[in-house]
Design a protein around this motif. Structure first.
Motif, PDB file in Angstrom:
ATOM      1  N   LEU A  23      -9.242   1.211 -10.938  1.00  0.00           N
ATOM      2  CA  LEU A  23      -9.604   2.442 -10.217  1.00  0.00           C
ATOM      3  C   LEU A  23     -10.905   2.254  -9.458  1.00  0.00           C
ATOM      4  O   LEU A  23     -11.885   1.749 -10.005  1.00  0.00           O
ATOM      5  N   MET A  24     -10.896   2.675  -8.193  1.00  0.00           N
ATOM      6  CA  MET A  24     -12.128   2.796  -7.411  1.00  0.00           C
ATOM      7  C   MET A  24     -12.203   4.216  -6.861  1.00  0.00           C
ATOM      8  O   MET A  24     -11.224   4.721  -6.292  1.00  0.00           O
ATOM      9  N   VAL A  25     -13.347   4.872  -7.049  1.00  0.00           N
ATOM     10  CA  VAL A  25     -13.574   6.206  -6.517  1.00  0.00           C
ATOM     11  C   VAL A  25     -14.608   6.106  -5.402  1.00  0.00           C
ATOM     12  O   VAL A  25     -15.668   5.486  -5.576  1.00  0.00           O
ATOM     13  N   LEU A  26     -14.295   6.695  -4.266  1.00  0.00           N
ATOM     14  CA  LEU A  26     -15.183   6.649  -3.104  1.00  0.00           C
ATOM     15  C   LEU A  26     -15.900   7.977  -2.926  1.00  0.00           C
ATOM     16  O   LEU A  26     -15.304   9.049  -3.109  1.00  0.00           O
ATOM     17  N   LEU A  73       0.840  -1.193   0.000  1.00  0.00           N
ATOM     18  CA  LEU A  73       0.000   0.000   0.000  1.00  0.00           C
ATOM     19  C   LEU A  73       0.878   1.246   0.000  1.00  0.00           C
ATOM     20  O   LEU A  73       1.710   1.429   0.893  1.00  0.00           O
ATOM     21  N   PHE A  74       0.686   2.114  -0.985  1.00  0.00           N
ATOM     22  CA  PHE A  74       1.394   3.392  -1.080  1.00  0.00           C
ATOM     23  C   PHE A  74       0.431   4.526  -0.754  1.00  0.00           C
ATOM     24  O   PHE A  74      -0.714   4.541  -1.235  1.00  0.00           O
ATOM     25  N   TYR A  75       0.889   5.477   0.033  1.00  0.00           N
ATOM     26  CA  TYR A  75       0.089   6.673   0.310  1.00  0.00           C
ATOM     27  C   TYR A  75       1.023   7.819   0.695  1.00  0.00           C
ATOM     28  O   TYR A  75       2.134   7.601   1.177  1.00  0.00           O
ATOM     29  N   GLY A  76       0.554   9.022   0.447  1.00  0.00           N
ATOM     30  CA  GLY A  76       1.317  10.197   0.821  1.00  0.00           C
ATOM     31  C   GLY A  76       0.946  10.679   2.209  1.00  0.00           C
ATOM     32  O   GLY A  76      -0.203  10.544   2.642  1.00  0.00           O
ATOM     33  N   PRO A  95       2.768  -6.025  -7.266  1.00  0.00           N
ATOM     34  CA  PRO A  95       1.446  -5.399  -7.188  1.00  0.00           C
ATOM     35  C   PRO A  95       1.408  -4.322  -6.117  1.00  0.00           C
ATOM     36  O   PRO A  95       2.061  -4.432  -5.077  1.00  0.00           O
ATOM     37  N   ALA A  96       0.643  -3.266  -6.390  1.00  0.00           N
ATOM     38  CA  ALA A  96       0.581  -2.130  -5.473  1.00  0.00           C
ATOM     39  C   ALA A  96      -0.845  -1.596  -5.399  1.00  0.00           C
ATOM     40  O   ALA A  96      -1.630  -1.730  -6.345  1.00  0.00           O
ATOM     41  N   VAL A  97      -1.163  -0.999  -4.265  1.00  0.00           N
ATOM     42  CA  VAL A  97      -2.408  -0.256  -4.068  1.00  0.00           C
ATOM     43  C   VAL A  97      -2.020   1.173  -3.713  1.00  0.00           C
ATOM     44  O   VAL A  97      -1.164   1.388  -2.840  1.00  0.00           O
ATOM     45  N   VAL A  98      -2.620   2.134  -4.394  1.00  0.00           N
ATOM     46  CA  VAL A  98      -2.347   3.552  -4.121  1.00  0.00           C
ATOM     47  C   VAL A  98      -3.602   4.187  -3.551  1.00  0.00           C
ATOM     48  O   VAL A  98      -4.685   4.090  -4.150  1.00  0.00           O
ATOM     49  N   TYR A  99      -3.466   4.819  -2.387  1.00  0.00           N
ATOM     50  CA  TYR A  99      -4.587   5.554  -1.790  1.00  0.00           C
ATOM     51  C   TYR A  99      -4.329   7.050  -1.908  1.00  0.00           C
ATOM     52  O   TYR A  99      -3.245   7.543  -1.564  1.00  0.00           O
ATOM     53  N   VAL A 159      -9.290   6.290  -4.854  1.00  0.00           N
ATOM     54  CA  VAL A 159      -9.309   7.746  -4.734  1.00  0.00           C
ATOM     55  C   VAL A 159     -10.542   8.151  -3.941  1.00  0.00           C
ATOM     56  O   VAL A 159     -11.686   7.904  -4.352  1.00  0.00           O
ATOM     57  N   ASP A 160     -10.309   8.752  -2.802  1.00  0.00           N
ATOM     58  CA  ASP A 160     -11.368   9.127  -1.871  1.00  0.00           C
ATOM     59  C   ASP A 160     -11.813  10.562  -2.170  1.00  0.00           C
ATOM     60  O   ASP A 160     -11.055  11.506  -1.965  1.00  0.00           O
TER      61      ASP A 160
END
Length: 329
Positions: free
Chosen positions: A187-190, A79-82, A124-128, A160-161
């Protein structure tokens, strides 16, 4: 205590929606059923998508955590996030499976550095991402994000929240949901009814994605957490955009009053198209937090030396400024 730390919105339940909640109380003896399908279809029509590209959950956080759990179950996915980041994201995954990316020098999320780190990852990666960012108010360019999603390949899944995007009058132009018939499968948009729609206590959120197998896996478990009053209130709210426009106007008035007060006090601030403002902490953060709490204000501190204040009613803003003036005198 006046809670100004959780970005709850006090302005956005219309009289019609309040009446719907009262009426719904007479049906609370039954489980929600057809209302789930009705809301899903209404949202599909709103966004120009088929209903099988949407799923509902008890707030967007429930969908976020379910999607993270599903995608991170793929072997060595990371999981990658800033930074700074929404606390449930950082708390959800073991440090060995997380790659937090340091912010830029001014404390804002560093999108360029995040992209570089993801590109260097071989598996594999997940970006939030949160857009607008829920801690700093930063808005990322829609086209740049879509280009990144398109170029990253199927090994990288983006969540993407957009919890705060409806505070923007032209939010449809900034949203990654867009009007295309289908979103990319990576892509999933919340979205949520908790923020601009003022329904945090009713726990209604939704996700939009082109990954239909993922939505199918998550749909039934998430639907089990939905409640009838929230579903009916959400259906009613979707039919009353004029009330949302009025609420945005009242929010703008309250925000402008807060910014004017901060200018008068010579306190630096950051403000975006959300229901909160960041301002520099006058003096020591621990002391400031304690003194403001003693005067009845709960605040958030997402960045060192910066306080985040939820913008609610005009009266709440004036109360906060009065306390701030006493502290700075």
């Amino acid at each position: 205590m006046l809670p100004l730390h959780r970005n709850e919105t006090h302005l956005c339940l219309s009289p019609a929606t309040r009446a719907q909640l009262v009426a719904a109380s007479h049906d609370c003896w039954r489980y929600p059923g057809r209302e789930i399908g009705r809301l899903q279809q209404a949202l599909a029509c709103l966004h120009g998508k088929s209903a099988d590209q949407l799923l509902l959950g008890a707030g967007s956080t429930s969908i976020l955590l379910a999607a993270l759990g599903d995608r991170l179950s793929l072997g060595d996915a990371v999981l990658f996030y800033g930074l700074p980041v929404y606390a449930p994201v950082a708390d959800f995954v073991a440090p060995s499976r997380a790659f937090p990316v340091a912010p830029s020098a001014d404390g804002r999320p560093d999108l360029a550095r995040l992209q570089q780190c993801v590109a260097r990852h071989a598996g594999p990666a997940v970006v939030y991402l949160s857009n607008p960012d829920g801690l700093t108010g930063e808005v990322f360019a829609r086209d740049a994000l879509l280009r990144w999603v398109a170029s990253a390949g199927t090994q990288v899944f983006f969540i993407v929240d957009e919890a705060y995007i409806e505070f923007m009058p032209d939010h449809a132009q900034h949203s990654l949901i867009g009007r295309q018939s289908a979103l990319p499968p990576n892509l999933m948009v919340l979205r949520t009814f908790s923020k601009a729609r003022g329904m945090a206590g009713l726990r209604i959120g939704y996700g939009v994605s082109g990954d239909r197998p993922l939505l199918s896996r998550l749909g039934a478990p998430l639907a089990a957490g939905l409640n009838l009053p929230g579903l009916l209130a959400a259906l009613d709210a979707l039919e009353d955009d004029s009330w949302l426009d009025q609420a945005r106007f009242l929010l703008d008035v309250a925000r402008e009053a807060l910014l004017t007060g901060l200018v008068e006090l010579r306190i630096r601030y950051r403000s975006g198209p959300t229901n909160f403002v960041l301002h520099a902490v006058p003096g020591d953060t621990v002391s400031f937090q304690a003194r403001m709490r003693s005067q009845g204000f709960l605040l958030a501190f997402p960045l060192p030396g910066w306080c985040r204040v939820s913008v609610g009613s005009y009266e709440a803003v004036q109360s906060y400024l009065t306390a701030l003036r006493r502290l700075c005198a």
